[in-house]
Design a protein around this motif. Sequence first.
Motif, PDB file in Angstrom:
ATOM      1  N   CYS A 132     -70.274  17.076  -5.256  1.00  0.00           N
ATOM      2  CA  CYS A 132     -69.870  18.112  -6.028  1.00  0.00           C
ATOM      3  C   CYS A 132     -67.698  18.035  -5.837  1.00  0.00           C
ATOM      4  CB  CYS A 132     -69.663  18.847  -4.869  1.00  0.00           C
ATOM      5  SG  CYS A 132     -71.059  20.033  -5.016  1.00  0.00           S
ATOM      6  N   ARG A 133     -66.923  18.255  -6.287  1.00  0.00           N
ATOM      7  CA  ARG A 133     -65.640  18.803  -6.334  1.00  0.00           C
ATOM      8  C   ARG A 133     -65.479  19.916  -5.354  1.00  0.00           C
ATOM      9  NH1 ARG A 133     -62.021  18.662 -11.350  1.00  0.00           N
ATOM     10  NH2 ARG A 133     -63.335  20.238 -11.902  1.00  0.00           N
ATOM     11  N   VAL A 134     -63.822  19.202  -4.837  1.00  0.00           N
ATOM     12  CA  VAL A 134     -63.470  20.387  -4.388  1.00  0.00           C
ATOM     13  C   VAL A 134     -62.054  20.916  -4.581  1.00  0.00           C
ATOM     14  CG1 VAL A 134     -62.866  21.915  -1.837  1.00  0.00           C
ATOM     15  CG2 VAL A 134     -65.167  20.740  -1.999  1.00  0.00           C
ATOM     16  N   LEU A 135     -61.758  21.861  -5.397  1.00  0.00           N
ATOM     17  CA  LEU A 135     -60.272  22.114  -5.621  1.00  0.00           C
ATOM     18  C   LEU A 135     -59.376  23.094  -5.410  1.00  0.00           C
ATOM     19  CD1 LEU A 135     -61.326  22.261  -9.162  1.00  0.00           C
ATOM     20  CD2 LEU A 135     -60.489  20.097  -8.149  1.00  0.00           C
ATOM     21  N   ARG A 136     -58.006  22.797  -5.294  1.00  0.00           N
ATOM     22  CA  ARG A 136     -56.980  23.954  -4.299  1.00  0.00           C
ATOM     23  C   ARG A 136     -56.284  24.333  -5.579  1.00  0.00           C
ATOM     24  NH1 ARG A 136     -54.055  24.982   0.485  1.00  0.00           N
ATOM     25  NH2 ARG A 136     -52.125  24.297  -0.215  1.00  0.00           N
ATOM     26  N   LEU A 137     -56.428  25.604  -5.744  1.00  0.00           N
ATOM     27  CA  LEU A 137     -55.486  26.576  -6.823  1.00  0.00           C
ATOM     28  C   LEU A 137     -54.674  26.800  -5.806  1.00  0.00           C
ATOM     29  CD1 LEU A 137     -57.800  25.497  -8.157  1.00  0.00           C
ATOM     30  CD2 LEU A 137     -57.877  28.553  -9.032  1.00  0.00           C
ATOM     31  N   GLU A 138     -53.256  26.262  -6.123  1.00  0.00           N
ATOM     32  CA  GLU A 138     -51.647  27.158  -5.243  1.00  0.00           C
ATOM     33  C   GLU A 138     -51.077  27.752  -6.257  1.00  0.00           C
ATOM     34  OE1 GLU A 138     -47.946  25.188  -2.813  1.00  0.00           O
ATOM     35  OE2 GLU A 138     -50.060  23.914  -2.832  1.00  0.00           O
ATOM     36  N   PRO A 139     -50.316  29.471  -5.794  1.00  0.00           N
ATOM     37  CA  PRO A 139     -49.675  29.787  -6.816  1.00  0.00           C
ATOM     38  C   PRO A 139     -47.863  29.381  -6.546  1.00  0.00           C
ATOM     39  CG  PRO A 139     -51.182  31.425  -4.719  1.00  0.00           C
ATOM     40  CD  PRO A 139     -50.962  29.843  -4.724  1.00  0.00           C
ATOM     41  N   LEU A 140     -48.292  29.393  -8.219  1.00  0.00           N
ATOM     42  CA  LEU A 140     -46.625  28.522  -8.585  1.00  0.00           C
ATOM     43  C   LEU A 140     -45.416  29.848  -8.399  1.00  0.00           C
ATOM     44  CD1 LEU A 140     -48.050  27.022 -12.104  1.00  0.00           C
ATOM     45  CD2 LEU A 140     -47.187  25.880  -9.674  1.00  0.00           C
ATOM     46  N   GLY A 141     -45.564  31.167  -8.160  1.00  0.00           N
ATOM     47  CA  GLY A 141     -44.690  31.755  -8.141  1.00  0.00           C
ATOM     48  C   GLY A 141     -45.193  33.383  -8.248  1.00  0.00           C
ATOM     49  N   GLU A 142     -44.630  33.822  -8.955  1.00  0.00           N
ATOM     50  CA  GLU A 142     -44.251  34.860  -9.472  1.00  0.00           C
ATOM     51  C   GLU A 142     -46.052  35.634  -9.664  1.00  0.00           C
ATOM     52  OE1 GLU A 142     -41.210  36.902 -11.366  1.00  0.00           O
ATOM     53  OE2 GLU A 142     -39.698  36.342  -9.669  1.00  0.00           O
ATOM     54  N   THR A 143     -46.864  37.144  -9.811  1.00  0.00           N
ATOM     55  CA  THR A 143     -47.219  37.226 -10.812  1.00  0.00           C
ATOM     56  C   THR A 143     -47.584  37.441 -11.945  1.00  0.00           C
ATOM     57  OG1 THR A 143     -46.738  39.962 -10.337  1.00  0.00           O
ATOM     58  CG2 THR A 143     -48.415  38.834  -8.394  1.00  0.00           C
ATOM     59  N   SER A 144     -48.771  37.075 -12.686  1.00  0.00           N
ATOM     60  CA  SER A 144     -48.755  37.804 -13.990  1.00  0.00           C
ATOM     61  C   SER A 144     -48.415  39.474 -14.445  1.00  0.00           C
ATOM     62  CB  SER A 144     -49.913  37.251 -15.115  1.00  0.00           C
ATOM     63  OG  SER A 144     -49.095  35.740 -14.527  1.00  0.00           O
ATOM     64  N   ALA A 145     -47.751  39.668 -15.414  1.00  0.00           N
ATOM     65  CA  ALA A 145     -47.510  41.023 -16.124  1.00  0.00           C
ATOM     66  C   ALA A 145     -49.442  41.217 -16.442  1.00  0.00           C
ATOM     67  CB  ALA A 145     -47.279  41.662 -17.162  1.00  0.00           C
ATOM     68  N   LEU A 146     -50.180  42.495 -16.119  1.00  0.00           N
ATOM     69  CA  LEU A 146     -51.086  42.544 -16.711  1.00  0.00           C
ATOM     70  C   LEU A 146     -51.553  43.211 -17.760  1.00  0.00           C
ATOM     71  CD1 LEU A 146     -52.936  44.309 -12.899  1.00  0.00           C
ATOM     72  CD2 LEU A 146     -53.400  41.980 -13.978  1.00  0.00           C
ATOM     73  N   PRO A 147     -52.557  43.155 -18.515  1.00  0.00           N
ATOM     74  CA  PRO A 147     -52.503  43.540 -19.778  1.00  0.00           C
ATOM     75  C   PRO A 147     -52.808  44.853 -19.819  1.00  0.00           C
ATOM     76  CG  PRO A 147     -54.441  41.888 -20.095  1.00  0.00           C
ATOM     77  CD  PRO A 147     -53.572  42.039 -18.276  1.00  0.00           C
ATOM     78  N   ASP A 148     -52.304  46.194 -21.277  1.00  0.00           N
ATOM     79  CA  ASP A 148     -52.764  46.995 -21.206  1.00  0.00           C
ATOM     80  C   ASP A 148     -54.083  47.447 -21.274  1.00  0.00           C
ATOM     81  OD1 ASP A 148     -50.096  47.610 -20.659  1.00  0.00           O
ATOM     82  OD2 ASP A 148     -49.708  47.937 -22.854  1.00  0.00           O
ATOM     83  N   GLY A 149     -54.888  46.423 -22.281  1.00  0.00           N
ATOM     84  CA  GLY A 149     -55.895  46.726 -23.314  1.00  0.00           C
ATOM     85  C   GLY A 149     -57.348  46.001 -22.247  1.00  0.00           C
ATOM     86  N   SER A 150     -58.872  46.205 -22.057  1.00  0.00           N
ATOM     87  CA  SER A 150     -59.511  45.251 -21.153  1.00  0.00           C
ATOM     88  C   SER A 150     -59.717  44.263 -22.126  1.00  0.00           C
ATOM     89  CB  SER A 150     -60.599  46.005 -21.962  1.00  0.00           C
ATOM     90  OG  SER A 150     -62.023  45.029 -21.741  1.00  0.00           O
ATOM     91  N   LEU A 151     -59.965  42.901 -21.079  1.00  0.00           N
ATOM     92  CA  LEU A 151     -60.182  41.716 -20.513  1.00  0.00           C
ATOM     93  C   LEU A 151     -61.668  41.685 -21.819  1.00  0.00           C
ATOM     94  CD1 LEU A 151     -57.810  39.874 -19.476  1.00  0.00           C
ATOM     95  CD2 LEU A 151     -57.397  40.482 -21.413  1.00  0.00           C
ATOM     96  N   ALA A 152     -62.310  42.467 -21.680  1.00  0.00           N
ATOM     97  CA  ALA A 152     -63.865  42.218 -21.894  1.00  0.00           C
ATOM     98  C   ALA A 152     -63.619  41.471 -22.593  1.00  0.00           C
ATOM     99  CB  ALA A 152     -64.343  43.661 -21.438  1.00  0.00           C
ATOM    100  N   GLU A 153     -64.929  40.368 -22.499  1.00  0.00           N
ATOM    101  CA  GLU A 153     -66.002  39.864 -23.791  1.00  0.00           C
ATOM    102  C   GLU A 153     -66.783  39.520 -23.264  1.00  0.00           C
ATOM    103  OE1 GLU A 153     -64.216  35.630 -23.271  1.00  0.00           O
ATOM    104  OE2 GLU A 153     -62.041  36.231 -22.571  1.00  0.00           O
ATOM    105  N   PRO A 154     -67.730  39.628 -24.539  1.00  0.00           N
ATOM    106  CA  PRO A 154     -69.689  38.898 -24.530  1.00  0.00           C
ATOM    107  C   PRO A 154     -69.781  37.940 -23.673  1.00  0.00           C
ATOM    108  CG  PRO A 154     -69.406  38.499 -26.988  1.00  0.00           C
ATOM    109  CD  PRO A 154     -67.556  39.320 -25.727  1.00  0.00           C
ATOM    110  N   PRO A 155     -70.695  37.948 -22.996  1.00  0.00           N
ATOM    111  CA  PRO A 155     -71.720  37.385 -22.090  1.00  0.00           C
ATOM    112  C   PRO A 155     -71.648  35.911 -22.759  1.00  0.00           C
ATOM    113  CG  PRO A 155     -72.654  39.064 -21.821  1.00  0.00           C
ATOM    114  CD  PRO A 155     -71.591  39.702 -22.787  1.00  0.00           C
ATOM    115  N   LEU A 156     -71.544  35.003 -22.361  1.00  0.00           N
ATOM    116  CA  LEU A 156     -71.876  33.532 -22.719  1.00  0.00           C
ATOM    117  C   LEU A 156     -73.455  33.040 -23.162  1.00  0.00           C
ATOM    118  CD1 LEU A 156     -69.352  31.452 -20.233  1.00  0.00           C
ATOM    119  CD2 LEU A 156     -69.375  32.315 -22.957  1.00  0.00           C
TER     120      LEU A 156
END
Length: 172
Positions: free
Chosen positions: A123-147
Amino acid sequence: MTQTLLDRALIEEATKKSGLIWVRGPEGPARALWHVWHEGAVCLLGDGPVEQPLADLGLREGATATVSVRSKDKGGRLVAWTARVSELAPGGEAWTEAVGELKAKRLNSTDAEHVTERWARECRVLRLEPLGETSALPDGSLAEPPLPTPATTRRPIPAALPKLLRRGRRRG
């Protein structure tokens, strides 16, 4: 400066408490992933034969990813943030610490005694480190059909099941 500190605190608290995060890498769709928060960053484990897939997200050393965190109780988006990806080398001090946290949170491991050795091999172990400020959340849904997937859980119910269920109610 104050906003950055507040953003960091929000990112850390929301991510620590959420069982899943949604990660969108440079490639592919966003995917829900289990994780741990360790030393100021998200740690992910994947790409082994029985672990969560990460390869198709394009998460490589130095890449950036967008992380969306949901509320544990309501399930709605709380915060989204951009992260820099780094891969931890197996056996190193950072890898060993991260894997210790991941192992404690890993549910249903078939080989709990030897899981760290398997993770080092497969396996791989990844580290995701925040770069700074938060992003604005979208107004609408980000729902997508399942893969698309060959996995299925829909099968006809056994003919005897309704009878067994009725019998169980009478006993209890």
